[in-house]
Write an enzyme that holds these catalytic residues in place. Structure first.
Site, short mmCIF file in Angstrom:
data_model
loop_
_atom_site.label_atom_id
_atom_site.label_comp_id
_atom_site.label_asym_id
_atom_site.label_seq_id
_atom_site.Cartn_x
_atom_site.Cartn_y
_atom_site.Cartn_z
N ARG A 123 -30.71 -38.43 -26.44
CA ARG A 123 -29.83 -39.50 -25.92
C ARG A 123 -28.37 -39.05 -25.81
O ARG A 123 -27.58 -39.67 -25.11
CB ARG A 123 -29.96 -40.75 -26.78
CG ARG A 123 -31.32 -41.43 -26.62
CD ARG A 123 -31.41 -42.70 -27.45
NE ARG A 123 -30.45 -43.72 -27.05
CZ ARG A 123 -30.64 -44.55 -26.02
NH1 ARG A 123 -31.75 -44.48 -25.31
NH2 ARG A 123 -29.73 -45.44 -25.70
N HIS A 173 -24.88 -36.59 -9.19
CA HIS A 173 -26.00 -35.84 -9.77
C HIS A 173 -27.07 -36.84 -10.17
O HIS A 173 -26.79 -37.88 -10.74
CB HIS A 173 -25.53 -35.05 -10.99
CG HIS A 173 -26.65 -34.35 -11.69
ND1 HIS A 173 -27.50 -33.49 -11.04
CD2 HIS A 173 -27.10 -34.42 -12.98
CE1 HIS A 173 -28.40 -33.04 -11.90
NE2 HIS A 173 -28.19 -33.60 -13.08
N CYS A 233 -26.49 -27.80 -13.93
CA CYS A 233 -26.72 -28.47 -12.65
C CYS A 233 -25.50 -28.51 -11.75
O CYS A 233 -25.57 -29.08 -10.66
CB CYS A 233 -27.22 -29.89 -12.89
SG CYS A 233 -28.85 -29.90 -13.64
N SER A 268 -24.61 -29.73 -17.27
CA SER A 268 -24.63 -29.80 -18.72
C SER A 268 -23.80 -28.67 -19.30
O SER A 268 -23.72 -27.59 -18.74
CB SER A 268 -26.07 -29.71 -19.24
OG SER A 268 -26.71 -30.93 -18.99
N LYS A 306 -32.05 -43.99 -12.66
CA LYS A 306 -31.14 -44.90 -13.35
C LYS A 306 -29.70 -44.41 -13.44
O LYS A 306 -28.77 -45.16 -13.19
CB LYS A 306 -31.63 -45.05 -14.80
CG LYS A 306 -32.47 -46.27 -15.07
CD LYS A 306 -32.61 -46.40 -16.57
CE LYS A 306 -34.05 -46.47 -16.96
NZ LYS A 306 -34.23 -46.48 -18.39
N GLU A 330 -29.84 -22.41 -12.09
CA GLU A 330 -30.16 -22.02 -13.45
C GLU A 330 -31.57 -21.44 -13.52
O GLU A 330 -32.12 -21.27 -14.60
CB GLU A 330 -30.01 -23.20 -14.41
CG GLU A 330 -30.94 -24.36 -14.10
CD GLU A 330 -30.90 -25.38 -15.23
OE1 GLU A 330 -29.85 -26.01 -15.39
OE2 GLU A 330 -31.90 -25.52 -15.93
N ASN A 385 -35.48 -34.14 -10.06
CA ASN A 385 -34.15 -33.60 -10.30
C ASN A 385 -34.14 -32.13 -9.90
O ASN A 385 -34.82 -31.31 -10.51
CB ASN A 385 -33.82 -33.74 -11.80
CG ASN A 385 -32.48 -33.13 -12.16
OD1 ASN A 385 -31.74 -32.68 -11.29
ND2 ASN A 385 -32.18 -33.12 -13.45
#
Lengths: 354, 171, 384
Positions: free
Chosen positions: A209, A244, A121, A306, A249, A89, A276
């Site tokens: 979120r 990914h 991604c 995404s 976390k 990207e 990332n």
């Protein structure tokens, strides 16, 4: 038909990683923008040098992949590549292919397919899936698929902590020459706008979120569950799994939900050290696993892009390639030169010189 | 914009394709069509390995136009393994590390750009060579930082930290 | 072939001529040389210049300066060989007179550098190097010389400070040259701590950007005495070439072009290095002085620096160099430099060098270098 399998068995005949040498500690970002009040989501991230972009990083990863492919199949030459596909990207040009630059640099031109892929991604894994189809159908003997990014995060934005640089390249070829056989894959896609960058904008926007449950977790869980079901496998059948990794976390959490242990995930989890790497994120994790995996090991790879979607792959190691002349992923990760925020801002072109 | 000028030399610049003299066998870079040794015509393509060592080097503090954003940067004469000397920038290296005789390897990098709107020019540079290893370090079973910093359960450090973690899931 | 002599010289001060244009500088030197020789008209004008196109947007200097000097109608062309343009223009003038095509010829070297900012000048100077394989890689002209200097130090075991005397001597000699850019002596300490340009070359290894023009008038030796009581004969002159890029040379530390042109000039003059009373060296950088001294046979390979360390380059040394300040301290208006060297040798041979006069100077030599040795012009002048 959920599970995707080619007519002819295919595999990874060569793989190669690339990570630039510079590292920005998350703490430096936190100190600058929050007075140190935010705990950084990763320890540090990889930053491309002033003369690096997705084209140059792809070239180096591709050269590493070709070196391993030449080992796996001594008759292989870059001219045999029927496709050179770069998923990213952060292509250097808005209009003009990165893939032609890479194809020219590795000696794959002129009789080859070349294209740039874009799906946030997961652009790298979709290039792999397309390459499986290309080779598996017999349209090409070999195809090169790359996932690579030099990710952008708006200064001060949450993304700035993790937006790293790096990725991996894969030569997809006939299974009989492969280091790794690709047993099957699944792609799971919905229109879920959790993250985007509009035309002409420099930095991406994200939905806070919302990027968690409905986007990342839902898509990966769905693709992997469908894959395991179709293959009649469970988490226990895998030596390793890599997801990914936008932070530390999320991949641990989704792995746990799917029944994978920390030990299965740990070798492929690089985000804490390089950030990332977007289209490179899951695939560079795979290269770190391939550097240590043994014949017979089964590996699960699941990307997330995404927008949104997830590609899940079931891989089985057939043989290993010696690392005598090729950079291992761990060597790239350990080759690190720390920089401060001012140097980082310079490398990202955030200072206007003229 | 000098598009054609760069385009016609992509093979040389991207992957060090020079020539070899069909008469005396000398590898030639940069390509020059007439062998510098035997002065016979030499147009047979030959791609160099990219391995070499530093013959001399200098760090530029006053850069020419178009290279300001890289300064200071180190340039070198590199003796290619196949014989020729080539002039190029060193990259991925700190000035203090460089020495005459240092083994280097070719990488393809951005040489310059024609402003924000112009084309990007890619070409060869050299960086410290990766040592040849029979058994390179494998991916560590325990990556350096994970075991120390990852809590067993996702811990919310505070609202802003949670925001960071969630948002960075993206892409 | 006719014998050729210099019957007049002229020069402007070297420096920052904010109030003068390229054509005015060229004319000023031409006018001075014509006055010096007493000629009122010349048959041809050859203009040595390197960067007028790059820095002033002006080419076509032959006609421009001929017209500006009131010489409209004469033969006039520009001659370009990078930093060797000045002596290259002299070479064309020499050939014109020697061949019998012209009798009275003016050779001007002129450069106007201060109309542009230094980054533009840095890029313009890089055009002396190989544009495709040196400049495009990001090398400045200084850095190419720095690569030579680093390797030289490595191969022959010198330290950076060993080069100091080249710069110190040049600055000391410039003190007595009213046309020189700098009238300030420098110390060993200053040399060691000057601002780096391209490591190991620092500011005091380097000749300065400057404006300036110099001119000589040539005539057949047979009629030279009609114009001046002190003609200086062009005893020998030769140009040789080498590769533009130093990576293409058989040995980057050997100025093959310098050696060939010097040998040809010696052969033509039937002399050797030991017959030369002074040598105007092309000290664009200290390393170039060393390489030029070696190429011209004044020192064995790797020993050029030793001449400086042992004080042999001073006015009373074994081979005086940069007697009027050299490129380092007189200044280096690139395309004019070769002509300044010739004018200064003529001053020495006419015994007009004042406090810097080299005793009993009869044969003087100049070596003007284009690029880092791709064009080298060696000229031997003789007092008649």
């Amino acid at each position: 038909m959920t599970l995707m399998r080619p007519v002819k068995p295919v595999g990874i005949t060569g793989y190669g990683a690339y990570v630039p040498r510079y590292r920005l500690p998350g703490q430096a970002i936190s100190d600058l923008w929050t007075g140190g009040n935010v705990a950084p989501p990763v320890n540090e991230k990889a930053v491309p040098g002033l003369d690096e972009d997705v084209a140059t990083m792809s070239i180096e990863a591709a050269r590493n992949a070709i070196a391993r492919a030449s080992y796996a199949d001594p008759g292989f030459s870059p001219a045999d590549l029927g496709a050179v596909w770069v998923g990213s990207e952060s292509h250097p040009y808005a209009v003009k292919p990165t893939s032609t630059i890479v194809a020219e640099a590795i000696g794959a031109t002129p009789y080859t397919q070349a294209a740039d892929w874009q799906f946030a991604c997961k652009a790298g894994t979709e290039a792999i899936q397309a390459a499986i189809g290309f080779v598996g159908s017999g349209m090409a003997a070999y195809a090169l698929a790359i996932g690579m990014d030099a990710a952008q995060g708006r200064p001060g934005d949450a993304l700035e902590y993790t937006a790293g640089a790096g990725g991996a390249a894969f030569v997809i070829g006939p299974a009989e020459h492969a280091l790794v056989e690709i047993e099957g894959s699944v792609s799971y896609v919905t229109d879920t706008p959790d993250f985007w960058r509009r035309q002409y904008e420099k930095f991406p926007e994200h939905a806070g979120r919302f990027t968690g449950e409905p986007a990342y977790f839902h898509h990966i869980t769905s693709s992997v569950t469908a894959l395991l079901q179709a293959m009649n496998l469970s988490a226990r059948d895998f030596a390793y799994a890599v997801f990914h990794q936008p932070n530390v976390k999320f991949p641990l959490k989704v792995g746990e939900e799917l029944g994978f242990t920390r030990e299965q995930l740990r070798p492929g989890l690089l985000v804490n050290e390089i950030g990332n790497t977007y289209a490179g994120s899951s695939v560079i994790g795979l290269t770190a696993i391939l550097d240590i995996a043994q014949p017979g090991d089964r590996i699960l790879l699941a990307s997330f892009g995404s927008g949104a979607g997830s590609d899940a792959f079931c891989l089985r190691v057939k043989k290993t390639a010696p690392a005598k002349h090729v950079w291992t992923t761990r060597e790239y990760v350990q080759r690190r030169t720390p920089i401060d925020y001012a140097q980082y801002a310079r490398m990202k072109g955030n200072y206007k010189l003229n | 914009m000098e598009v054609a000028r760069f385009w016609r030399t992509t093979g040389q610049r991207y992957r060090l394709t020079g020539e070899v003299c069909p008469n005396c066998g000398k590898p030639i870079f940069p390509p020059r069509d007439v062998c510098p040794v035997c002065t016979k015509e030499a147009r047979t393509p030959f791609t160099f390995s990219g391995k070499g060592e530093v013959y001399s080097y200098s760090t530029i503090h006053v850069p020419p136009q178009g290279f300001e954003r890289f300064a200071p940067y180190t340039v070198a004469l590199v003796r290619l393994a196949e014989g020729p000397l080539v002039t190029a920038q060193l990259t991925d290296v700190d000035e203090a590390e460089v020495y005459i005789g240092m083994p280097v390897e070719m990488v393809t990098r951005v040489l310059r750009e024609d402003g924000e709107r112009g084309m990007l020019v890619y070409g060869y540079k050299f960086r410290p060579a990766r040592p040849v290893r029979d058994d390179a370090p494998k991916s560590a079973a325990e990556p350096a930082h994970v075991s120390e910093t990852v809590p067993d359960a996702p811990a919310e450090v505070g609202p802003s930290a949670a925001q960071v973690a969630m948002a960075s899931a993206t892409a | 072939m006719r014998d050729v002599s210099i019957i007049g010289i002229g020069q402007t001060p070297v420096g920052e001529h904010w109030d003068k244009s390229l054509r005015e500088l060229g004319f000023q030197a031409l006018h001075a040389a014509m006055n010096d020789s007493g000629v009122e008209r010349v048959d041809a004008l050859y203009v040595g210049n390197m960067l007028s196109g790059e820095l002033t947007g002006q080419e076509h200097l032959g006609a421009l300066i001929a017209d500006f000097a009131g010489l409209r109608g004469i033969e006039a062309i520009k001659v370009e060989a990078a930093c060797g343009s000045g002596a290259a223009a002299l070479r064309v003038g020499y050939m014109a007179v020697a061949s019998g095509l012209h009798d009275i010829v003016a050779c001007v070297g002129v450069e106007k550098m201060t109309d542009q900012q230094s980054d533009t000048v840095t890029s313009a100077l890089a055009t002396a190097a190989d544009a495709e394989y040196e400049a495009l890689q990001g090398l400045s002209f200084v850095s190419i010389n720095a690569l030579l200097m680093r390797r030289y130090m490595h191969e022959y075991g010198y330290k950076k400070e060993d080069f100091a005397n080249f710069a110190i001597t040049a600055h000391a000699n410039a003190m007595n040259n009213p046309y020189a850019m700098f009238h300030t002596p420098i110390t060993r300490e200053q040399f060691a701590t000057a601002k780096p340009i391209a490591d190991p070359i620092n500011l005091l290894d380097s000749s300065p950007i400057a404006d300036g023009a110099a001119c000589v008038i040539l005539a057949p030796t047979a009629i030279a005495k009609e114009f001046t009581g002190k003609p200086v004969r062009v005893r020998a002159m030769a140009i040789a070439t080498d590769t533009l890029a130093i990576h293409d040379r058989r040995d980057p530390l050997y100025l093959e072009g310098g050696a060939i042109s010097a040998q040809k000039a010696y052969a033509m003059a039937n002399v050797g290095p030991s017959d030369i009373d002074l040598f105007e060296v092309h000290d664009a950088f200290t390393i170039m002085s060393a390489l030029s001294l070696e190429a011209a046979g004044f020192a064995p390979r790797g020993q050029g620096v030793r001449l400086a360390m042992e004080g042999e380059i001073g006015l009373n040394g074994r081979i005086p160099i940069t007697t009027m300040g050299g490129l380092k301290a007189r200044g280096h208006p690139v395309g004019a430099t070769g002509m300044y060297q010739i004018v200064e040798v003529v001053e020495q041979l006419r015994e007009e060098a004042g406090a810097n006069q080299v005793k009993n100077a009869r044969l003087g030599m100049a070596q003007n270098i284009g690029g880092s040795g791709a064009t080298v012009v060696t000229t031997i002048l003789e007092r008649l």
